[in-house]
Motif scaffolding. Structure first.
Motif, mmCIF file in Angstrom:
data_model
loop_
_atom_site.group_PDB
_atom_site.id
_atom_site.type_symbol
_atom_site.label_atom_id
_atom_site.label_comp_id
_atom_site.label_asym_id
_atom_site.label_seq_id
_atom_site.Cartn_x
_atom_site.Cartn_y
_atom_site.Cartn_z
ATOM 1 N N ASN A 1 0.799 -1.229 0.000
ATOM 2 C CA ASN A 1 0.000 0.000 0.000
ATOM 3 C C ASN A 1 0.834 1.283 0.000
ATOM 4 O O ASN A 1 0.462 2.267 -0.637
ATOM 5 N N ASP A 2 1.964 1.277 0.745
ATOM 6 C CA ASP A 2 2.720 2.518 0.927
ATOM 7 C C ASP A 2 3.994 2.600 0.089
ATOM 8 O O ASP A 2 4.518 3.702 -0.107
ATOM 9 N N VAL A 3 4.480 1.466 -0.377
ATOM 10 C CA VAL A 3 5.705 1.484 -1.178
ATOM 11 C C VAL A 3 5.399 1.251 -2.656
ATOM 12 O O VAL A 3 5.834 2.009 -3.523
ATOM 13 N N LEU A 4 4.624 0.207 -2.952
ATOM 14 C CA LEU A 4 4.347 -0.118 -4.353
ATOM 15 C C LEU A 4 3.202 0.698 -4.944
ATOM 16 O O LEU A 4 3.310 1.192 -6.071
ATOM 17 N N ARG A 5 2.110 0.856 -4.199
ATOM 18 C CA ARG A 5 0.913 1.484 -4.762
ATOM 19 C C ARG A 5 1.154 2.890 -5.303
ATOM 20 O O ARG A 5 0.631 3.222 -6.392
ATOM 21 N N PRO A 6 1.924 3.744 -4.631
ATOM 22 C CA PRO A 6 2.145 5.091 -5.178
ATOM 23 C C PRO A 6 2.831 5.099 -6.539
ATOM 24 O O PRO A 6 2.759 6.102 -7.262
ATOM 25 N N LYS A 7 3.465 3.999 -6.898
ATOM 26 C CA LYS A 7 4.174 3.932 -8.175
ATOM 27 C C LYS A 7 3.299 3.385 -9.303
ATOM 28 O O LYS A 7 3.733 3.327 -10.451
ATOM 29 N N ILE A 8 2.074 2.987 -8.972
ATOM 30 C CA ILE A 8 1.174 2.372 -9.950
ATOM 31 C C ILE A 8 0.159 3.399 -10.440
ATOM 32 O O ILE A 8 -0.449 4.119 -9.650
ATOM 33 N N SER A 9 -0.032 3.462 -11.739
ATOM 34 C CA SER A 9 -1.038 4.355 -12.317
ATOM 35 C C SER A 9 -1.919 3.567 -13.286
ATOM 36 O O SER A 9 -1.525 2.523 -13.804
ATOM 37 N N LEU A 10 -3.129 4.074 -13.502
ATOM 38 C CA LEU A 10 -4.076 3.413 -14.392
ATOM 39 C C LEU A 10 -4.758 4.462 -15.244
ATOM 40 O O LEU A 10 -5.303 5.436 -14.722
ATOM 41 N N THR A 11 -4.730 4.277 -16.559
ATOM 42 C CA THR A 11 -5.365 5.237 -17.462
ATOM 43 C C THR A 11 -6.789 4.799 -17.795
ATOM 44 O O THR A 11 -7.130 3.605 -17.689
ATOM 45 N N ARG B 1 -9.907 -2.207 -9.530
ATOM 46 C CA ARG B 1 -9.359 -3.131 -8.536
ATOM 47 C C ARG B 1 -8.599 -4.266 -9.208
ATOM 48 O O ARG B 1 -7.500 -4.642 -8.783
ATOM 49 N N VAL B 2 -9.154 -4.821 -10.283
ATOM 50 C CA VAL B 2 -8.515 -5.941 -10.979
ATOM 51 C C VAL B 2 -7.192 -5.508 -11.598
ATOM 52 O O VAL B 2 -6.158 -6.170 -11.429
ATOM 53 N N LEU B 3 -7.198 -4.394 -12.332
ATOM 54 C CA LEU B 3 -5.994 -3.950 -13.029
ATOM 55 C C LEU B 3 -4.913 -3.468 -12.055
ATOM 56 O O LEU B 3 -3.727 -3.725 -12.273
ATOM 57 N N MET C 1 0.170 -4.356 -9.399
ATOM 58 C CA MET C 1 0.878 -4.451 -8.120
ATOM 59 C C MET C 1 1.642 -5.767 -8.040
ATOM 60 O O MET C 1 2.799 -5.799 -7.614
ATOM 61 N N ASN C 2 1.005 -6.841 -8.437
ATOM 62 C CA ASN C 2 1.664 -8.142 -8.402
ATOM 63 C C ASN C 2 2.859 -8.168 -9.341
ATOM 64 O O ASN C 2 3.918 -8.717 -9.005
ATOM 65 N N SER C 3 2.691 -7.587 -10.516
ATOM 66 C CA SER C 3 3.792 -7.529 -11.476
ATOM 67 C C SER C 3 4.944 -6.693 -10.928
ATOM 68 O O SER C 3 6.118 -7.071 -11.036
ATOM 69 N N ALA C 4 4.605 -5.547 -10.334
ATOM 70 C CA ALA C 4 5.631 -4.685 -9.758
ATOM 71 C C ALA C 4 6.353 -5.376 -8.609
ATOM 72 O O ALA C 4 7.573 -5.239 -8.439
ATOM 73 N N PHE C 5 5.603 -6.133 -7.808
ATOM 74 C CA PHE C 5 6.213 -6.849 -6.687
ATOM 75 C C PHE C 5 7.184 -7.910 -7.188
ATOM 76 O O PHE C 5 8.283 -8.069 -6.644
ATOM 77 N N MET C 6 6.788 -8.644 -8.239
ATOM 78 C CA MET C 6 7.673 -9.677 -8.772
ATOM 79 C C MET C 6 8.942 -9.054 -9.358
ATOM 80 O O MET C 6 10.042 -9.584 -9.179
ATOM 81 N N ASP C 7 8.803 -7.909 -10.049
ATOM 82 C CA ASP C 7 9.978 -7.206 -10.569
ATOM 83 C C ASP C 7 10.909 -6.809 -9.425
ATOM 84 O O ASP C 7 12.124 -7.007 -9.485
ATOM 85 N N TRP C 8 10.308 -6.222 -8.387
ATOM 86 C CA TRP C 8 11.099 -5.796 -7.223
ATOM 87 C C TRP C 8 11.784 -6.977 -6.557
ATOM 88 O O TRP C 8 12.967 -6.924 -6.228
#
Length: 342
Positions: A140-150, A271-273, A278-285
Motif C-alpha cells: 500500500n505505501d511502497v508499491l501502490r504510489p508507483k502504480i497508475s491506471l489510465t 481493482r482488478v488492473l 501491483m503483483n507484477s511490480a512486486f515480482m519485478d522488485w
C-alpha cells in the motif's frame, strides 16, 4: 512464468549456500539477518492448520513444502529491509487491532482452543500476523504510489471482458432462522408487510436470525430454488426444519438480468488492473532483491529431514533425493544437537 523463474532463483541460492556453521538453530541468513529453525517449523505448522492424515508425508513432499516456506520467510526478510529503508513499520497497536478483529469471528474461547489443538504458540502466531501486516504496508505505501491506471486501459479491459460484467437474474431474499417455530412464523409475517424490513429486524427477538441474500437464480440450492419458484414478491416459503433449527425464506424481489455499463464497472476494473500491476511490480522488485541480496541457507536441512523421516516411518521411508530446497532439521525447539547453522 516469472513466478517460476523466481522460485528457481531462490532454490538455486538454497542449493549453493554456505556450509560454515555459525550459530545453533539458524537455518538461513538474509543480508546477515538470521532465520531460525523454530520460525521455519512454526510457519510450516501455520500453513498446515487443520491438516489431518494417517499417512506420514513423504520426504519429497515435505522437502517441497519446507522449501516453499523458507522462500516465504526469505521474502519477509527482504520486505522488512525495504520497509526499514523507507522508515515504515507496523506498530504493536496495529497488530493488537488486527488480532481483535480476527478474534471477533470466533465465539467464546474457540480462538485459543484452535491454536492449542494445532500446537501453535500465540506469540508465534502474532509474529506472523505482524509480517502479514508488513506485507500489506509494503504493497500500500511502497508499491501502490508507483502504480497508475489510465482510462484507456480500463476501457480496453471492459471491452475485452464484457461477459464479466453481465449479471444474470437474481432473487433478493431474507433467510429467517430460529429454534422457535412460532417466532419464525411471526417474523416472516412482519417482514412480508414491512416497508423497511431492516427496521423490523431490529424489533425481533434475539433468538431470531435474519440474513439478507442476493442470489443468482441459476446458483440457488435445489430446495431453495423449488420453494422460491412458487413465490411472488413479499411472500414467504413454507417453514422447514434444518440443522440450524426452523428456517423460512421471504422473497423481497426478483432482480432482472443486466449488463453493467463502463462507469458502473469501473470500480471493479480498477481493482482488478491495480492488483495485476501491483503483483507484477512486486515480482519485478523481488527478482531484483533476490539477485542483489546475500542469501545463505544451510545444506544440512536435507540430511536432517531424511533422518527425521526415517525416525518417524522406518519401514516405508524412501532414500532421500537431494533437491534444491530447504527442509526441516530436528524437533529440538529451534536448536540442533550438533550446533549446525550458518
Amino acid at each position: 512464468m516469472r513466478r517460476v523463474i523466481l522460485i528457481l532463483t531462490l532454490l538455486f541460492l538454497i542449493a549453493g549456500c554456505s556450509q560454515h556453521p555459525e550459530e545453533k538453530g539458524v537455518v538461513a541468513r538474509v543480508n546477515g539477518k538470521p532465520i531460525y529453525l523454530k520460525e521455519l517449523e512454526s510457519r510450516y505448522d501455520l500453513n498446515n492448520i487443520g491438516w489431518v492424515s494417517g499417512i506420514i508425508p513423504s520426504v519429497e513432499s515435505m522437502s517441497e513444502e519446507y522449501g516453499n516456506v523458507l522462500s516465504e520467510l526469505i521474502v519477509y526478510k527482504l520486505v522488512g529491509d525495504a520497509l526499514e529503508a523507507e522508515g515504515l513499520s507496523v506498530s504493536a497497536e496495529e497488530v493488537e487491532k488486527e488480532e481483535a478483529a480476527i478474534r471477533a469471528d470466533y465465539p467464546d474461547d474457540l480462538f485459543e482452543r484452535t491454536l492449542t489443538e494445532e500446537y501453535i504458540d500465540i506469540e508465534v502466531w502474532r509474529l506472523f500476523l505482524k509480517r502479514h501486516l508488513e506485507m500489506k504496508l509494503f504493497f500500500n505505501d511502497v508499491l501502490r504510489p508507483k502504480i497508475s491506471l489510465t482510462y484507456q486501459e480500463a476501457e480496453q479491459y471492459y471491452k475485452d471482458n464484457l461477459s464479466e460484467f453481465y449479471i444474470p437474474e437474481r432473487v433478493h431474499v431474507l433467510l429467517i432462522r430460529s429454534n422457535d417455530r412460532k417466532a419464525v412464523l411471526r417474523s416472516s409475517v412482519l417482514l412480508e408487510k414491512a416497508e423497511d424490513w431492516k427496521k423490523v429486524v431490529e424489533t425481533l427477538p434475539s433468538d431470531v436470525v435474519v440474513r439478507e441474500l442476493k442470489l443468482k437464480k441459476n446458483r440457488l440450492p435445489h430446495q431453495w430454488a423449488s420453494a422460491l419458484q412458487q413465490l411472488k414478491p413479499k411472500t414467504s416459503s413454507n417453514i422447514s426444519t434444518t440443522a440450524y433449527g426452523y428456517e423460512q425464506l421471504v422473497l423481497l424481489s426478483v432482480l432482472p438480468e443486466k449488463l453493467l455499463g463502463p462507469s458502473q464497472a469501473y470500480a471493479v476494473i480498477e481493482r482488478v488492473l491495480i492488483d495485476q500491476k501491483m503483483n507484477s511490480a512486486f515480482m519485478d522488485w523481488l527478482e531484483k532483491q533476490v539477485a542483489s541480496a546475500q542469501i545463505k541457507v544451510t545444506p544440512l536441512l536435507s540430511q536432517k529431514l531424511h533422518e527425521k523421516n526415517n525416525d518417524e516411518n522406518p519401514v516405508d521411508s524412501a532414500p532421500i533425493q537431494e533437491e534444491a530446497s530447504a527442509e526441516p532439521a530436528d524437533e529440538s525447539g529451534g536448536e540442533s544437537e550438533d550446533g549446525d547453522g550458518i
